[in-house]
Design a protein around this motif. Structure first.
Motif, PDB file in Angstrom:
ATOM      1  N   PRO A 140      -2.263 -11.778  -3.604  1.00 16.44           N
ATOM      2  CA  PRO A 140      -1.970 -10.407  -4.036  1.00 16.44           C
ATOM      3  C   PRO A 140      -1.564  -9.578  -2.816  1.00 16.44           C
ATOM      4  N   VAL A 141      -0.342  -9.070  -2.826  1.00 19.26           N
ATOM      5  CA  VAL A 141       0.162  -8.304  -1.684  1.00 19.26           C
ATOM      6  C   VAL A 141       0.815  -7.001  -2.153  1.00 19.26           C
ATOM      7  N   ALA A 142       0.284  -6.467  -3.254  1.00 16.21           N
ATOM      8  CA  ALA A 142       0.923  -5.281  -3.831  1.00 16.21           C
ATOM      9  C   ALA A 142       0.179  -3.988  -3.506  1.00 16.21           C
ATOM     10  N   GLY A 143      -0.884  -4.084  -2.702  1.00 14.62           N
ATOM     11  CA  GLY A 143      -1.672  -2.878  -2.389  1.00 14.62           C
ATOM     12  C   GLY A 143      -0.865  -1.902  -1.549  1.00 14.62           C
ATOM     13  N   LEU A 144      -1.340  -0.679  -1.472  1.00 11.85           N
ATOM     14  CA  LEU A 144      -0.575   0.376  -0.787  1.00 11.85           C
ATOM     15  C   LEU A 144      -0.879   0.457   0.705  1.00 11.85           C
ATOM     16  N   GLY A 145      -1.974  -0.174   1.136  1.00 10.86           N
ATOM     17  CA  GLY A 145      -2.294  -0.184   2.565  1.00 10.86           C
ATOM     18  C   GLY A 145      -2.476   1.206   3.154  1.00 10.86           C
ATOM     19  N   THR A 146      -3.156   2.063   2.417  1.00 14.29           N
ATOM     20  CA  THR A 146      -3.242   3.474   2.838  1.00 14.29           C
ATOM     21  C   THR A 146      -4.022   3.656   4.138  1.00 14.29           C
ATOM     22  N   ARG A 147      -4.929   2.719   4.434  1.00 19.59           N
ATOM     23  CA  ARG A 147      -5.737   2.888   5.657  1.00 19.59           C
ATOM     24  C   ARG A 147      -4.919   2.650   6.919  1.00 19.59           C
ATOM     25  N   PHE A 148      -3.723   2.124   6.757  1.00 21.23           N
ATOM     26  CA  PHE A 148      -2.901   1.835   7.939  1.00 21.23           C
ATOM     27  C   PHE A 148      -1.655   2.709   8.035  1.00 21.23           C
ATOM     28  N   PRO A 150       5.036  -3.685   4.921  1.00 16.76           N
ATOM     29  CA  PRO A 150       3.836  -4.081   4.177  1.00 16.76           C
ATOM     30  C   PRO A 150       2.674  -4.373   5.116  1.00 16.76           C
ATOM     31  N   LYS A 151       1.461  -4.008   4.697  1.00 16.26           N
ATOM     32  CA  LYS A 151       0.269  -4.271   5.519  1.00 16.26           C
ATOM     33  C   LYS A 151       0.188  -5.749   5.903  1.00 16.26           C
ATOM     34  N   GLU A 152       0.562  -6.603   4.952  1.00 18.54           N
ATOM     35  CA  GLU A 152       0.445  -8.052   5.174  1.00 18.54           C
ATOM     36  C   GLU A 152       1.422  -8.556   6.228  1.00 18.54           C
ATOM     37  N   MET A 153       2.393  -7.708   6.618  1.00 15.10           N
ATOM     38  CA  MET A 153       3.350  -8.104   7.660  1.00 15.10           C
ATOM     39  C   MET A 153       2.920  -7.597   9.037  1.00 15.10           C
ATOM     40  N   ARG A 161       5.893  -9.268  -9.834  1.00 13.97           N
ATOM     41  CA  ARG A 161       5.644  -7.901  -9.379  1.00 13.97           C
ATOM     42  C   ARG A 161       4.515  -7.247 -10.146  1.00 13.97           C
ATOM     43  N   GLN A 162       3.662  -6.593  -9.399  1.00 17.44           N
ATOM     44  CA  GLN A 162       2.688  -5.692 -10.019  1.00 17.44           C
ATOM     45  C   GLN A 162       3.330  -4.307  -9.894  1.00 17.44           C
ATOM     46  N   GLN A 163       3.823  -3.789 -11.009  1.00 14.01           N
ATOM     47  CA  GLN A 163       4.624  -2.554 -10.923  1.00 14.01           C
ATOM     48  C   GLN A 163       3.815  -1.344 -10.487  1.00 14.01           C
ATOM     49  N   GLU A 164       2.501  -1.373 -10.794  1.00 14.82           N
ATOM     50  CA  GLU A 164       1.631  -0.277 -10.368  1.00 14.82           C
ATOM     51  C   GLU A 164       0.395  -0.889  -9.733  1.00 14.82           C
ATOM     52  N   ALA A 165      -0.047  -0.326  -8.606  1.00 14.23           N
ATOM     53  CA  ALA A 165      -1.228  -0.874  -7.927  1.00 14.23           C
ATOM     54  C   ALA A 165      -2.495  -0.448  -8.683  1.00 14.23           C
ATOM     55  N   LEU A 166      -2.801  -1.199  -9.760  1.00 16.14           N
ATOM     56  CA  LEU A 166      -3.921  -0.819 -10.627  1.00 16.14           C
ATOM     57  C   LEU A 166      -5.230  -1.475 -10.212  1.00 16.14           C
ATOM     58  N   GLY A 167      -5.186  -2.273  -9.145  1.00 21.82           N
ATOM     59  CA  GLY A 167      -6.407  -2.922  -8.671  1.00 21.82           C
ATOM     60  C   GLY A 167      -6.206  -4.411  -8.472  1.00 21.82           C
ATOM     61  N   LEU A 168      -7.104  -5.012  -7.706  1.00 18.60           N
ATOM     62  CA  LEU A 168      -6.989  -6.433  -7.383  1.00 18.60           C
ATOM     63  C   LEU A 168      -7.057  -7.311  -8.640  1.00 18.60           C
ATOM     64  N   GLY A 169      -7.946  -6.952  -9.584  1.00 19.63           N
ATOM     65  CA  GLY A 169      -8.071  -7.730 -10.824  1.00 19.63           C
ATOM     66  C   GLY A 169      -6.744  -7.755 -11.559  1.00 19.63           C
ATOM     67  N   HIS A 170      -6.099  -6.619 -11.620  1.00 18.80           N
ATOM     68  CA  HIS A 170      -4.810  -6.519 -12.312  1.00 18.80           C
ATOM     69  C   HIS A 170      -3.739  -7.328 -11.575  1.00 18.80           C
ATOM     70  N   ALA A 171      -3.786  -7.307 -10.235  1.00 13.80           N
ATOM     71  CA  ALA A 171      -2.809  -8.075  -9.452  1.00 13.80           C
ATOM     72  C   ALA A 171      -2.947  -9.567  -9.765  1.00 13.80           C
ATOM     73  N   VAL A 172      -4.177 -10.063  -9.812  1.00  9.17           N
ATOM     74  CA  VAL A 172      -4.396 -11.488 -10.110  1.00  9.17           C
ATOM     75  C   VAL A 172      -3.925 -11.801 -11.546  1.00  9.17           C
ATOM     76  N   LEU A 209      -6.101 -15.710  -2.190  1.00  8.85           N
ATOM     77  CA  LEU A 209      -6.353 -15.372  -0.779  1.00  8.85           C
ATOM     78  C   LEU A 209      -5.859 -13.955  -0.502  1.00  8.85           C
ATOM     79  N   LEU A 210      -6.711 -13.159   0.120  1.00  7.44           N
ATOM     80  CA  LEU A 210      -6.309 -11.817   0.552  1.00  7.44           C
ATOM     81  C   LEU A 210      -6.005 -11.893   2.036  1.00  7.44           C
ATOM     82  N   ALA A 211      -4.742 -11.621   2.368  1.00  9.21           N
ATOM     83  CA  ALA A 211      -4.288 -11.840   3.741  1.00  9.21           C
ATOM     84  C   ALA A 211      -4.976 -10.910   4.739  1.00  9.21           C
ATOM     85  N   ASP A 212      -5.486  -9.773   4.267  1.00 11.35           N
ATOM     86  CA  ASP A 212      -6.102  -8.872   5.249  1.00 11.35           C
ATOM     87  C   ASP A 212      -7.494  -9.342   5.671  1.00 11.35           C
ATOM     88  N   ASP A 213      -8.045 -10.334   4.993  1.00 12.89           N
ATOM     89  CA  ASP A 213      -9.235 -11.003   5.515  1.00 12.89           C
ATOM     90  C   ASP A 213      -8.747 -12.231   6.277  1.00 12.89           C
TER      91      ASP A 213
HETATM   92  P1  UTP Z   1      -7.253  -3.457  -0.451  1.00 12.20           P
HETATM   93  O1  UTP Z   1      -7.879  -2.356  -1.191  1.00 12.20           O
HETATM   94  O2  UTP Z   1      -7.922  -3.959   0.780  1.00 12.20           O
HETATM   95  O3  UTP Z   1      -5.765  -3.114  -0.020  1.00 12.20           O
HETATM   96  O4  UTP Z   1      -6.943  -4.641  -1.439  1.00 12.20           O
HETATM   97  P2  UTP Z   1      -4.897  -1.836  -0.130  1.00 12.20           P
HETATM   98  O5  UTP Z   1      -5.166  -1.087  -1.393  1.00 12.20           O
HETATM   99  O6  UTP Z   1      -3.512  -2.285   0.118  1.00 12.20           O
HETATM  100  O7  UTP Z   1      -5.348  -1.054   1.181  1.00 12.20           O
HETATM  101  P3  UTP Z   1      -5.960   0.387   1.430  1.00 12.20           P
HETATM  102  O8  UTP Z   1      -7.396   0.298   1.035  1.00 12.20           O
HETATM  103  O9  UTP Z   1      -5.154   1.369   0.643  1.00 12.20           O
HETATM  104  O10 UTP Z   1      -5.762   0.562   2.912  1.00 12.20           O
HETATM  105  C1  UTP Z   1      -7.182  -5.995  -1.131  1.00 12.20           C
HETATM  106  C2  UTP Z   1      -5.964  -6.848  -1.417  1.00 12.20           C
HETATM  107  O11 UTP Z   1      -5.551  -6.728  -2.771  1.00 12.20           O
HETATM  108  C3  UTP Z   1      -4.190  -6.370  -2.861  1.00 12.20           C
HETATM  109  C4  UTP Z   1      -3.832  -5.758  -1.515  1.00 12.20           C
HETATM  110  O12 UTP Z   1      -2.455  -5.963  -1.241  1.00 12.20           O
HETATM  111  C5  UTP Z   1      -4.741  -6.493  -0.565  1.00 12.20           C
HETATM  112  O13 UTP Z   1      -4.175  -7.730  -0.154  1.00 12.20           O
HETATM  113  N1  UTP Z   1      -4.016  -5.435  -3.998  1.00 12.20           N
HETATM  114  C6  UTP Z   1      -4.876  -4.407  -4.167  1.00 12.20           C
HETATM  115  C7  UTP Z   1      -2.973  -5.623  -4.883  1.00 12.20           C
HETATM  116  O14 UTP Z   1      -2.175  -6.566  -4.752  1.00 12.20           O
HETATM  117  N2  UTP Z   1      -2.839  -4.758  -5.933  1.00 12.20           N
HETATM  118  C8  UTP Z   1      -3.686  -3.717  -6.117  1.00 12.20           C
HETATM  119  O15 UTP Z   1      -3.498  -2.967  -7.099  1.00 12.20           O
HETATM  120  C9  UTP Z   1      -4.732  -3.539  -5.197  1.00 12.20           C
END
Ligand code: UTP
Length: 289
Positions: free
Chosen positions: A11-19, A27-30, A105-116, A131-135
């Motif tokens: 899952p690499v669709a998160g917004l990476g707001t902490r970075f 992308p955070k994963e890059m 594509r996960q069109q909206e970042a609705l959470g890790l469960g939704h991404a899977v 696998l979550l690349a940020d770990d």
């Molecule tokens: P995180 O919560 O650590 O990532 O999700 P994030 O949301 O990108 O980062 P912050 O907290 O805003 O900085 C853990 C993993 O799940 C993926 C993220 O890409 C990350 O690899 N993820 C999370 C998704 O693919 N979709 C989501 O809706 C949420």
């Protein structure tokens, strides 16, 4: 007999707001640890664990990930013309076998469960890895390989776990533990980001999972959990009591690269593990005491 783990979801669709602002256009994963992006470490770990099929769950602005695992024809041509063999090998290194990589594509970042859940059609009816690349895990035997070995024995769900300080339980999915031999902990309950005073233990899940396909029926409910997100932990919690479900205290060191300090630490640790960099990095570090 347990099914072999052939497929891995990233899952690499998160917004990476902490970075931010680094993750505004990249992308955070890059983000690189030393000289390779986080996602490359995770993919290499999966391949070393016997994974054959790779599924990325991407989102808008993540096309650099697709390019990274493809040929860069112009670049390769220039390097080849200049006789830069080492650089050419580095550029070609991440290219994955044709037809063994899929993107959804996960069109909206609705959470890790939704991404899977978005990967359900690609995974089908077999156990798979997430696998979550940020770990990032530094280990002699790759963390996922250690988990695959457990799955081959139990045939069940396996997550990688580690002890965290009690004051940090509100950052992780935390286990309630039954039988425990010090390495493998039977999971009797799971709770996402509990308050330290309510946490059933301090054993936390890191971003490595082996899951049975039943997870998809649990995720079908699209129930929102902590933070208003569709949580993978909640769906996993509903699978407890069926097939075996264990937490593996993996051997190795995990770096939380979703966090700035964890990311910097990973850069130092991975540089110190490199023969070509260790001495100069150690020299620099001495200046900052
Ligand atoms: P995180 O919560 O650590 O990532 O999700 P994030 O949301 O990108 O980062 P912050 O907290 O805003 O900085 C853990 C993993 O799940 C993926 C993220 O890409 C990350 O690899 N993820 C999370 C998704 O693919 N979709 C989501 O809706 C949420």
């Amino acid at each position: 007999m347990a099914n072999r783990i052939r497929k891995a979801v990233f899952p690499v669709a998160g917004l990476g707001t902490r970075f931010l602002p680094a993750t505004k256009a990249v992308p955070k994963e890059m983000l690189p640890v030393v000289d390779r992006p986080l996602i490359q470490y995770a993919v290499e770990e999966a391949l070393a664990a016997g994974i054959e099929d790779i599924i990325f769950v991407t989102g808008r602005g993540k096309s650099a990930i697709e390019d990274h695992f493809d040929h860069a024809i112009e670049l390769e041509g220039v390097l080849s013309g200049r006789g830069k063999e080492a650089e050419l090998a580095a550029a070609r290194g991440p290219v994955l076998s044709a037809g063994r990589i899929a993107y959804t594509r996960q069109q909206e970042a609705l959470g890790l469960g939704h991404a899977v859940w978005c990967a359900r059609e690609f995974v089908g009816d077999e156990p798979f890895a997430v696998l979550l690349a940020d770990d990032l895990v530094m280990a002699e035997t790759p963390c996922l390989k250690q988990m695959v070995d457990v799955h081959e024995r139990t045939g069940g769900n396996v997550v990688a776990v580690m002890d965290v300080p009690r004051e940090h339980t509100n950052r992780y999915g935390i286990l309630d533990v039954g039988a425990d031999d010090g390495k493998l902990a039977e999971i009797t309950g799971l709770v996402e980001k509990p308050d330290p005073k309510d946490a059933p233990s301090t054993l936390s899940i890191i971003g490595r999972y082996i899951l049975l396909p039943r997870i998809f029926s649990e995720l079908d409910r699209h129930e929102k959990g902590a933070g208003g997100e569709i949580q993978l932990t909640d769906a996993m919690a509903r699978m407890i009591g069926g097939a075996p479900f264990d937490g593996l205290r993996f051997e190795g060191r995990r770096f939380d690269c979703g966090d700035k300090v964890g990311f910097l630490e990973a850069n130092i640790a991975f540089a110190l593990a490199r023969d070509d960099l260790a001495d100069s990095v150690r020299k620099i570090l001495r200046e900052y005491h």
